[in-house]
Motif scaffolding. Sequence first.
Motif, short mmCIF file in Angstrom:
data_model
loop_
_atom_site.label_atom_id
_atom_site.label_comp_id
_atom_site.label_asym_id
_atom_site.label_seq_id
_atom_site.Cartn_x
_atom_site.Cartn_y
_atom_site.Cartn_z
N MET A 1 0.84 -1.19 0.00
CA MET A 1 0.00 0.00 0.00
C MET A 1 0.88 1.25 0.00
O MET A 1 1.88 1.33 0.70
CB MET A 1 -0.91 -0.02 1.22
N SER A 2 0.51 2.23 -0.79
CA SER A 2 1.26 3.48 -0.88
C SER A 2 1.08 4.30 0.38
O SER A 2 0.00 4.29 0.98
CB SER A 2 0.79 4.29 -2.08
N PRO A 3 2.12 5.05 0.75
CA PRO A 3 1.98 5.89 1.94
C PRO A 3 1.00 7.04 1.69
O PRO A 3 0.85 7.50 0.57
CB PRO A 3 3.39 6.42 2.18
N VAL A 4 0.35 7.46 2.74
CA VAL A 4 -0.54 8.62 2.70
C VAL A 4 0.13 9.74 3.48
O VAL A 4 0.60 9.52 4.60
CB VAL A 4 -1.91 8.28 3.32
N HIS A 5 0.22 10.90 2.87
CA HIS A 5 0.81 12.07 3.54
C HIS A 5 -0.33 13.01 3.90
O HIS A 5 -1.21 13.26 3.10
CB HIS A 5 1.80 12.77 2.62
N GLN A 6 -0.30 13.52 5.09
CA GLN A 6 -1.34 14.44 5.53
C GLN A 6 -0.75 15.83 5.69
O GLN A 6 0.35 15.99 6.23
CB GLN A 6 -1.94 13.98 6.86
N TYR A 7 -1.47 16.83 5.22
CA TYR A 7 -1.04 18.21 5.31
C TYR A 7 -2.09 18.97 6.11
O TYR A 7 -3.25 18.61 6.14
CB TYR A 7 -0.90 18.82 3.91
N GLY A 135 2.74 14.03 -13.07
CA GLY A 135 3.26 13.87 -11.71
C GLY A 135 2.80 14.92 -10.72
O GLY A 135 3.12 14.85 -9.54
N CYS A 136 2.03 15.91 -11.18
CA CYS A 136 1.60 16.99 -10.30
C CYS A 136 0.39 16.56 -9.48
O CYS A 136 -0.69 16.33 -10.01
CB CYS A 136 1.27 18.24 -11.12
N PHE A 137 0.56 16.48 -8.17
CA PHE A 137 -0.51 16.05 -7.26
C PHE A 137 -1.71 17.00 -7.29
O PHE A 137 -2.86 16.57 -7.21
CB PHE A 137 -0.01 15.98 -5.83
#
Length: 157
Positions: A1-7, A135-137
């Motif tokens: 599973m891909s990591p999730v980053h929280q902002y 590639g731009c989120f």
Amino acid sequence: MSPVHQYSARIRWTGDRGLGTVDYRSYGRDHEITADGPPPIPGASAPMYRGDRARWNPEQLLLAALAQCHMLSYLHQCADAGVVVTAYEDEPVGDLATRAAGGRFTEAVLRPRVEVAGEEMVEEALRLHGPAADGCFIAASVAFPVRHEPVITVRAS
């Protein structure tokens, strides 16, 4: 599973003129955007919605985020491909269609002006805008098309 980053960020309304929101004209649209680390950003609504032209509005911030994300993705692509970028500027524009119940962006156009170190890099520098866009989120998160109209020049020797 891909990591999730929280902002996270904080938005604090500073536009109370002593009456709160008793009516549409009674309050200011001023607010402050903060997060841990960077300096505050003064915000307001767009001037046509009683905002302060000297402060950033959400529409400008969205365009800036799109352009910033594309630039960072593009610089990464160029570095990996051996394309030496010596200057980069963008002046994005966006179309916001309004209607009685609100509105939405219908399109944004990024217009990056990129300078590269040599003539042999121009074609690849132009091509790399495609992978950079992929590639731009931020662009991947919006519900409207984001077009690119790049211009590539070579640094004068």
